[in-house]
Scaffold this motif. Structure first.
Motif, PDB file in Angstrom:
ATOM      1  N   PRO A 566       0.392  -1.333   0.117  1.00 22.29           N
ATOM      2  CA  PRO A 566       0.373   0.037   0.292  1.00 22.29           C
ATOM      3  C   PRO A 566       0.661   1.401   0.086  1.00 22.29           C
ATOM      4  CG  PRO A 566       0.120  -0.819   2.020  1.00 22.29           C
ATOM      5  CD  PRO A 566       1.067  -1.820   1.726  1.00 22.29           C
ATOM      6  N   GLY A 567       1.981   1.288   0.246  1.00 21.74           N
ATOM      7  CA  GLY A 567       2.930   2.573   0.383  1.00 21.74           C
ATOM      8  C   GLY A 567       3.216   2.923  -0.833  1.00 21.74           C
ATOM      9  N   LEU A 568       3.886   4.779  -0.993  1.00 22.38           N
ATOM     10  CA  LEU A 568       4.107   5.062  -1.666  1.00 22.38           C
ATOM     11  C   LEU A 568       5.786   4.725  -2.344  1.00 22.38           C
ATOM     12  CD1 LEU A 568       2.661   8.083  -2.189  1.00 22.38           C
ATOM     13  CD2 LEU A 568       1.932   6.449  -3.622  1.00 22.38           C
ATOM     14  N   ASP A 569       5.998   4.397  -2.987  1.00 15.47           N
ATOM     15  CA  ASP A 569       7.701   3.912  -3.642  1.00 15.47           C
ATOM     16  C   ASP A 569       7.836   5.124  -4.874  1.00 15.47           C
ATOM     17  OD1 ASP A 569      10.122   3.846  -3.473  1.00 15.47           O
ATOM     18  OD2 ASP A 569       9.453   1.191  -3.804  1.00 15.47           O
ATOM     19  N   GLU A 570       8.734   6.365  -3.662  1.00 12.92           N
ATOM     20  CA  GLU A 570       9.403   7.238  -5.405  1.00 12.92           C
ATOM     21  C   GLU A 570       9.680   6.725  -6.379  1.00 12.92           C
ATOM     22  OE1 GLU A 570      10.172  10.986  -3.906  1.00 12.92           O
ATOM     23  OE2 GLU A 570       8.270  11.557  -3.417  1.00 12.92           O
ATOM     24  N   SER A 571      10.954   5.821  -5.285  1.00 16.12           N
ATOM     25  CA  SER A 571      11.903   5.313  -6.383  1.00 16.12           C
ATOM     26  C   SER A 571      11.265   4.686  -7.705  1.00 16.12           C
ATOM     27  CB  SER A 571      12.859   4.648  -5.928  1.00 16.12           C
ATOM     28  OG  SER A 571      12.451   3.690  -4.961  1.00 16.12           O
ATOM     29  N   ARG A 572       9.964   3.895  -7.652  1.00 19.75           N
ATOM     30  CA  ARG A 572       9.186   2.726  -8.167  1.00 19.75           C
ATOM     31  C   ARG A 572       8.018   3.359  -8.687  1.00 19.75           C
ATOM     32  NH1 ARG A 572      10.416  -3.197  -6.244  1.00 19.75           N
ATOM     33  NH2 ARG A 572      12.404  -3.727  -6.334  1.00 19.75           N
ATOM     34  N   PRO A 573       7.894   4.908  -9.644  1.00 17.33           N
ATOM     35  CA  PRO A 573       6.680   5.309 -10.427  1.00 17.33           C
ATOM     36  C   PRO A 573       6.129   4.379 -11.244  1.00 17.33           C
ATOM     37  CG  PRO A 573       8.472   6.554 -10.988  1.00 17.33           C
ATOM     38  CD  PRO A 573       9.322   5.334 -10.145  1.00 17.33           C
ATOM     39  N   THR A 574       7.124   3.312 -11.708  1.00 17.06           N
ATOM     40  CA  THR A 574       6.140   2.726 -12.693  1.00 17.06           C
ATOM     41  C   THR A 574       7.175   0.736 -13.157  1.00 17.06           C
ATOM     42  OG1 THR A 574       5.207   1.293 -14.751  1.00 17.06           O
ATOM     43  CG2 THR A 574       8.179   2.896 -14.259  1.00 17.06           C
ATOM     44  N   GLU A 575       6.748   0.396 -13.229  1.00 21.34           N
ATOM     45  CA  GLU A 575       7.054  -1.315 -13.383  1.00 21.34           C
ATOM     46  C   GLU A 575       7.243  -1.682 -14.536  1.00 21.34           C
ATOM     47  OE1 GLU A 575       3.872  -3.285 -11.328  1.00 21.34           O
ATOM     48  OE2 GLU A 575       2.569  -3.341 -12.618  1.00 21.34           O
ATOM     49  N   SER A 576       8.317  -2.882 -14.388  1.00 18.99           N
ATOM     50  CA  SER A 576       9.069  -3.545 -15.669  1.00 18.99           C
ATOM     51  C   SER A 576       7.535  -4.581 -15.927  1.00 18.99           C
ATOM     52  CB  SER A 576      10.470  -3.685 -15.771  1.00 18.99           C
ATOM     53  OG  SER A 576      10.577  -4.871 -14.819  1.00 18.99           O
ATOM     54  N   VAL A 577       7.544  -5.157 -16.888  1.00 18.87           N
ATOM     55  CA  VAL A 577       6.786  -5.786 -17.255  1.00 18.87           C
ATOM     56  C   VAL A 577       6.993  -7.381 -16.054  1.00 18.87           C
ATOM     57  CG1 VAL A 577       5.989  -8.000 -19.078  1.00 18.87           C
ATOM     58  CG2 VAL A 577       6.649  -6.212 -19.924  1.00 18.87           C
ATOM     59  N   GLU A 578       8.467  -7.896 -16.175  1.00 17.11           N
ATOM     60  CA  GLU A 578       9.160  -8.518 -15.269  1.00 17.11           C
ATOM     61  C   GLU A 578       8.336  -8.233 -14.012  1.00 17.11           C
ATOM     62  OE1 GLU A 578      10.603  -7.092 -17.032  1.00 17.11           O
ATOM     63  OE2 GLU A 578      11.366  -9.069 -18.925  1.00 17.11           O
ATOM     64  N   ARG A 579       8.595  -7.788 -13.382  1.00 22.76           N
ATOM     65  CA  ARG A 579       8.291  -6.968 -11.404  1.00 22.76           C
ATOM     66  C   ARG A 579       6.776  -7.493 -11.642  1.00 22.76           C
ATOM     67  NH1 ARG A 579       7.599  -1.777  -9.372  1.00 22.76           N
ATOM     68  NH2 ARG A 579       7.747  -2.322  -7.250  1.00 22.76           N
ATOM     69  N   ARG A 580       5.635  -6.806 -12.648  1.00 17.13           N
ATOM     70  CA  ARG A 580       3.917  -7.257 -13.080  1.00 17.13           C
ATOM     71  C   ARG A 580       3.924  -8.449 -12.993  1.00 17.13           C
ATOM     72  NH1 ARG A 580       1.073  -8.142 -17.234  1.00 17.13           N
ATOM     73  NH2 ARG A 580      -1.391  -7.230 -16.532  1.00 17.13           N
ATOM     74  N   ARG A 581       4.704  -9.198 -13.640  1.00 19.53           N
ATOM     75  CA  ARG A 581       4.690 -10.449 -13.307  1.00 19.53           C
ATOM     76  C   ARG A 581       4.517 -10.891 -12.340  1.00 19.53           C
ATOM     77  NH1 ARG A 581       1.392 -12.901 -16.820  1.00 19.53           N
ATOM     78  NH2 ARG A 581       1.568 -15.536 -16.636  1.00 19.53           N
ATOM     79  N   ALA A 582       5.851 -10.849 -11.322  1.00 20.35           N
ATOM     80  CA  ALA A 582       6.589 -11.099 -10.373  1.00 20.35           C
ATOM     81  C   ALA A 582       5.406 -10.843  -9.475  1.00 20.35           C
ATOM     82  CB  ALA A 582       7.796 -11.231  -9.857  1.00 20.35           C
ATOM     83  N   GLY A 583       4.661  -9.422  -9.250  1.00 24.21           N
ATOM     84  CA  GLY A 583       3.731  -9.325  -8.624  1.00 24.21           C
ATOM     85  C   GLY A 583       2.672 -10.185  -8.485  1.00 24.21           C
ATOM     86  N   LEU A 584       2.109 -10.884  -9.956  1.00 24.19           N
ATOM     87  CA  LEU A 584       1.085 -11.340 -10.044  1.00 24.19           C
ATOM     88  C   LEU A 584       1.192 -12.443  -9.705  1.00 24.19           C
ATOM     89  CD1 LEU A 584       0.111 -10.198 -13.309  1.00 24.19           C
ATOM     90  CD2 LEU A 584      -1.278 -10.058 -11.757  1.00 24.19           C
ATOM     91  N   VAL A 585       2.029 -12.920  -9.226  1.00 24.57           N
ATOM     92  CA  VAL A 585       2.477 -14.807  -9.369  1.00 24.57           C
ATOM     93  C   VAL A 585       2.218 -14.501  -7.560  1.00 24.57           C
ATOM     94  CG1 VAL A 585       4.402 -15.980  -8.682  1.00 24.57           C
ATOM     95  CG2 VAL A 585       3.848 -15.126 -10.976  1.00 24.57           C
ATOM     96  N   ARG A 586       3.244 -13.433  -6.710  1.00 25.23           N
ATOM     97  CA  ARG A 586       2.898 -13.206  -5.309  1.00 25.23           C
ATOM     98  C   ARG A 586       1.525 -13.054  -4.429  1.00 25.23           C
ATOM     99  NH1 ARG A 586       3.853 -14.514  -0.846  1.00 25.23           N
ATOM    100  NH2 ARG A 586       4.165 -13.099   0.705  1.00 25.23           N
ATOM    101  N   LEU A 587       0.556 -12.256  -5.910  1.00 23.19           N
ATOM    102  CA  LEU A 587      -0.582 -12.469  -5.354  1.00 23.19           C
ATOM    103  C   LEU A 587      -1.322 -13.033  -5.547  1.00 23.19           C
ATOM    104  CD1 LEU A 587      -3.004 -10.336  -5.107  1.00 23.19           C
ATOM    105  CD2 LEU A 587      -3.143 -10.006  -7.320  1.00 23.19           C
ATOM    106  N   GLY A 588      -1.032 -15.085  -6.575  1.00 25.02           N
ATOM    107  CA  GLY A 588      -2.107 -15.365  -6.634  1.00 25.02           C
ATOM    108  C   GLY A 588      -1.241 -16.577  -5.548  1.00 25.02           C
ATOM    109  N   GLU A 589      -0.296 -16.381  -5.552  1.00 21.32           N
ATOM    110  CA  GLU A 589      -0.001 -17.574  -3.814  1.00 21.32           C
ATOM    111  C   GLU A 589      -0.717 -17.104  -2.973  1.00 21.32           C
ATOM    112  OE1 GLU A 589       4.468 -16.784  -3.902  1.00 21.32           O
ATOM    113  OE2 GLU A 589       4.772 -18.148  -5.267  1.00 21.32           O
ATOM    114  N   ILE A 590      -0.902 -15.676  -1.881  1.00 19.84           N
ATOM    115  CA  ILE A 590      -1.812 -15.021  -1.579  1.00 19.84           C
ATOM    116  C   ILE A 590      -3.183 -15.284  -0.961  1.00 19.84           C
ATOM    117  CG2 ILE A 590      -2.218 -13.077  -0.062  1.00 19.84           C
ATOM    118  CD1 ILE A 590       0.131 -11.872  -0.890  1.00 19.84           C
ATOM    119  N   VAL A 591      -3.252 -15.041  -2.454  1.00 25.09           N
ATOM    120  CA  VAL A 591      -5.191 -15.196  -2.986  1.00 25.09           C
ATOM    121  C   VAL A 591      -5.373 -16.933  -2.823  1.00 25.09           C
ATOM    122  CG1 VAL A 591      -7.030 -15.854  -4.772  1.00 25.09           C
ATOM    123  CG2 VAL A 591      -5.815 -13.898  -4.313  1.00 25.09           C
TER     124      VAL A 591
END
Length: 815
Positions: A566-591
């Motif tokens: 939930p927190g803002l990260d000024e150093s990461r205002p956008t995300e690469s395709v790889e980072r987005r994919r990794a985030g979705l994988v992690r989200l799936g594990e939590i779900v």
């Protein structure tokens, strides 16, 4: 160049463009000419007089106000009503065979014959489609790349019978191809198109003006050159004085009574006007120099245009693409950088380094808008200076005292640029409502609440070192194509409005923005059944501004939720395709471990949404579109769904099954927005995580899509995996092919020709439908030298074969 001279008088190889046109007319026996004039009309009259020097008879028809292409000819009706006549522009360089054009007109018995030619880039011209007999089937003025399906364009040269005046109202602006020709075709009148061979250049830009000079010198166009060819390609007019020790490398032209001293070097495609002095050691390459110019010792001119009566002093340097107006003084050892415009009667001080135009703001740019507004590398292409100029141009398109809403994402670069934007807006008599850091949908929604427009600065998706400056209209939607062109024109002309001291705009910071947004969202989107369903959801805010609105939203939804990142990260205002994919994988594990109903992941600015089903499996964006479509259509049972033409046709099956219908749009988000605003629209999406919830907003909104999804799942009592499983698999493949700008028009013509008798859809680009339902779509990219291809078939193999087949068509045209 034209601030003090009408364009037809601009010299091409030391003769006005219009003189070349008149000489062409005379060569084809057209000696009686009516000249329609308006801007600086006296200069045209003074130069050509009654035409006696040319052996012609000239009369003039003066427009008191702009009357359009047809209205100006109607203004000269008295001189033209007795016989067929030819209309030709005074500012287009051509050597077409007008005699053959007139013959064609008479043979066909045409009321109007439109002279056509083929061009590599048809965007700036009116496309004309003709059948095998030459009869005109369709006109399309100033197309987008998505509408380009021919490279045959209207040159503005017409042969007409006097009866055509019956279709032109007097004393009001009327356009031939926009007003008159469509009416003639509607009534079945004989309107023909004659495809001319030969040279034609619409001299409307600096680049085309310089190109016209080079083409004349290269012999690509048949015009009269006033002078003697003293060696191959080296033309020298009467009275010119060229020192034997001067270096001349043709093709080039030196005007009458010009003087080129020893040691000067004049190279290819240079045109030197009358009475010009070129001093020792000067270097000129691809330079166009008008009359009575002084070029000092050791000065260096490359690819530039110098207006008449200008002095370029010792060792001055003027770079490629620069334009110096009439009667300027360029000081010693000064440097005028490429693409800079120096307006008439200006002085550049000695030693000055000029990298912005000398008018009151700096230089224009060829193509401002891309797919995401105005984009570029931070502090390289998109600088605070550029942001100021853009905001000033935008403000100039609005009324004084209007309000503009500004916003940004959570990056430092966006914050810095937004402050520059605010200053420029206030200095242009615009009041500013600054939202600071908010999700993009919130910025759009707040703009629609009483603002004349909005500006959002954000990091380019997936490109952390680039930024987008996005411009909104009064509804919070992206500026339309027409709005973009208007802003483009003001920016290019650099004619920005500045406020008087008492008119400086106000700056305010509205309170309770997020509460206002969530309150409006929950009032407009159906949330019934959510509280009773007892759903658990996992929400990933991606450390972006989407997280700012979630506390207010989730609390009022009464849903059991787990929010991650939930927190803002000024150093990461956008995300690469790889980072987005990794985030979705992690989200799936939590779900999966939390046994939640589903998971959603916002993009960093809250515009787009990705889905994970109850098993933790990622639902790809194109499938997520079909899942959402199925849910919405099943509940609503009527209405229309807005989808881009690149979407799988399975969407049509899903919509039809539930009694709804698809309205296909172009791939442009503003076209989806247009359909999203219509009353009967119940849903829209682009297959890339962008969803439109029309009951709340006509633009992409991740939070609105999230609320809509929770309500739908709660009421349907089906899981996302169950819905996904009942939808057939789609097989849509995509490929991008490099395509030079110069052949894009040819590519689209070849595609239409290759389609033959197959069904063709030109909603956006060209979509060719096979008899068995397979389809391929070819679309030129509006901002890059690329052509996009999509193909769909019953399986990947057949889609791949179709893609390969049409890729060969595109590549063969580009060779």
């Amino acid at each position: 160049m034209t601030s003090s001279m009408p364009k037809p008088l601009l010299p091409v190889v030391n003769r006005p463009i219009m003189e070349h046109v008149l000489r062409l007319l005379k060569r084809h026996g057209l000696n009686e000419t009516v000249v329609t004039v308006q801007f600086l009309a006296s200069l045209v009259r003074n130069y050509f007089g009654d035409g006696e020097e040319l052996g012609m008879e000239l009369t003039y028809a003066n427009e008191e106000k702009p009357l359009g292409t047809a209205g100006s000819v109607k203004n000269a009706e008295e001189a033209l009503k007795d016989d067929a006549f030819l209309v030709i522009s005074g500012d287009a360089l051509t050597d077409f065979d007008l005699t053959d054009l007139i013959r064609f007109h008479k043979e066909k018995g045409a009321l109007v014959t439109v002279c056509l030619t083929r061009v590599p880039n048809p965007l700036e011209f009116g496309i004309t489609i003709v059948d095998e007999e030459g009869k005109v089937e369709r006109f399309l003025e100033k197309p987008t790349w998505g509408q380009v399906f021919s490279d045959t364009v209207n040159t503005g040269i017409y042969v007409m019978e006097p009866e055509v005046f019956d279709y032109v109202k007097a004393d009001v602006p009327v356009d031939w191809s926009g007003d008159v020709f469509p009416q003639l075709m509607k009534e079945g009148k004989p309107v023909y198109g004659y495809v001319a061979e030969g040279y034609w250049e619409d001299v409307g830009t600096h680049e085309s003006y310089v190109k016209a000079q080079a083409d004349v010198l290269e012999g690509k166009v048949q015009v009269d050159i006033d002078g003697f060819e003293i060696s191959p390609g080296v033309w020298v007019a009467e009275g010119a004085e060229v020192h034997p020790d001067a270096v001349l490398r043709g093709p080039l032209y030196i005007g009458d009574y010009a003087k080129v001293e020893a040691g000067a070097e004049v190279r290819e495609h240079t045109v030197i006007g009358s009475n010009v002095v070129v001093k020792t050691g000067a270097f000129l390459h691809k330079a166009v120099v008008h009359d009575n110019v002084y070029i000092g010792q050791q000065s260096n001119l490359r690819g530039c245009v110098i207006g008449k009566n200008t002095d370029v002093m010792r060792a001055a340097r003027i770079e490629d693409g620069a334009v110096i107006g009439d009667e300027c003084m360029i000081g010693e050892e000064s440097i005028v950088q490429g693409n800079v415009r120096v307006y008439p009667f200006k002085t550049i001080e000695a030693g000055a380094f000029v990298n912005t135009s000398v008018i009151w703001e700096s230089r224009g740019q060829a193509h401002l808008f891309g797919a995401r507004g105005v984009s570029g590398i931070l502090n390289v292409e998109i600088t605070p200076e550029l942001a100021v100029r853009l905001a000033g141009a935008y403000a100039t398109t609005l009324k004084k005292g209007a309000t503009v809403t500004t916003a940004r994402d959570h990056s430092r670069g966006a914050r810095a640029l937004k402050r520059a934007v605010i200053s420029a807006l206030q200095a242009s008599a615009i009041d500013v409502r600054d939202l600071e850091n908010v999700p993009l949908p919130v910025a759009r929604q707040q703009t629609a609440r009483g603002s004349a427009g909005g500006i959002m600065v954000r990091t380019s998706p997936g490109v952390p070192d680039s930024v987008d400056i996005m411009f909104f209209d009064e509804r919070g939607a992206d500026l339309s194509q027409a709005g973009q062109r208007k802003l483009d024109r003001v920016y290019a002309r650099q004619e920005y409005r500045r406020a008087f001291p008492g008119e400086i705009g106000d700056l305010s910071f509205p309170a309770s923005v997020f509460d206002s947004y969530t309150g409006s969202l929950l009032r407009n989107v159906d949330t019934s059944g959510i509280a009773e369903a007892g759903l658990k959801v996992v929400v990933d805010a991606s450390n972006g501004s989407a997280g700012l609105v979630l506390p207010s939203l989730l609390g009022r939804l009464q849903v059991d939720s787990l929010t991650i990142n939930p927190g803002l990260d000024e150093s990461r205002p956008t995300e690469s395709v790889e980072r987005r994919r990794a985030g979705l994988v992690r989200l799936g594990e939590i779900v999966a471990s939390a046994r939640a109903a589903f998971g959603v992941r916002f993009d960093p600015v809250g515009e787009r949404l990705s889905l994970v089903d109850e098993r933790g499996r990622i639902i790809e964006d194109d499938r997520a579109l079909l899942v959402m479509l199925d849910l919405v259509a099943a509940e609503r049972r009527s209405g229309r769904v807005a989808l881009p033409v690149t979407t799988t046709r399975i969407a049509e099956q899903v919509a039809a099954y539930h009694g709804t219908q698809v309205e296909w749009t172009t791939t442009s988000p503003d076209d989806l927005t247009r359909v999203g605003r219509q009353e009967s629209t119940i849903f829209g999406g682009d297959g890339r995580g962008g969803f439109i919830v029309p009951e709340f907003s006509s633009v992409f909104d991740g939070a609105a899509a999230f609320v809509r999804l929770i309500g739908l799942v709660a009421r349907t009592q089906l899981t996302l995996s169950q819905i996904d499983a009942r939808i057939p698999r789609a097989h849509v493949l995509k490929r991008d092919l490099a395509t030079p700008w110069a052949v894009k028009g040819l590519v689209m013509r070849r595609v239409v020709e290759a389609a033959g008798s197959r069904s063709v859809d030109t909603t956006d680009g060209v979509r060719v439908v096979e008899a068995d339902g397979r389809w391929v779509m070819v679309l030129p990219d509006p901002a890059e030298a690329v052509t996009h291809l999509w193909a769909e078939g019953p399986d990947d193999t057949s889609a791949q074969a179709l893609l390969d087949e049409w890729a060969r068509v595109v590549e063969s045209a580009g060779r």
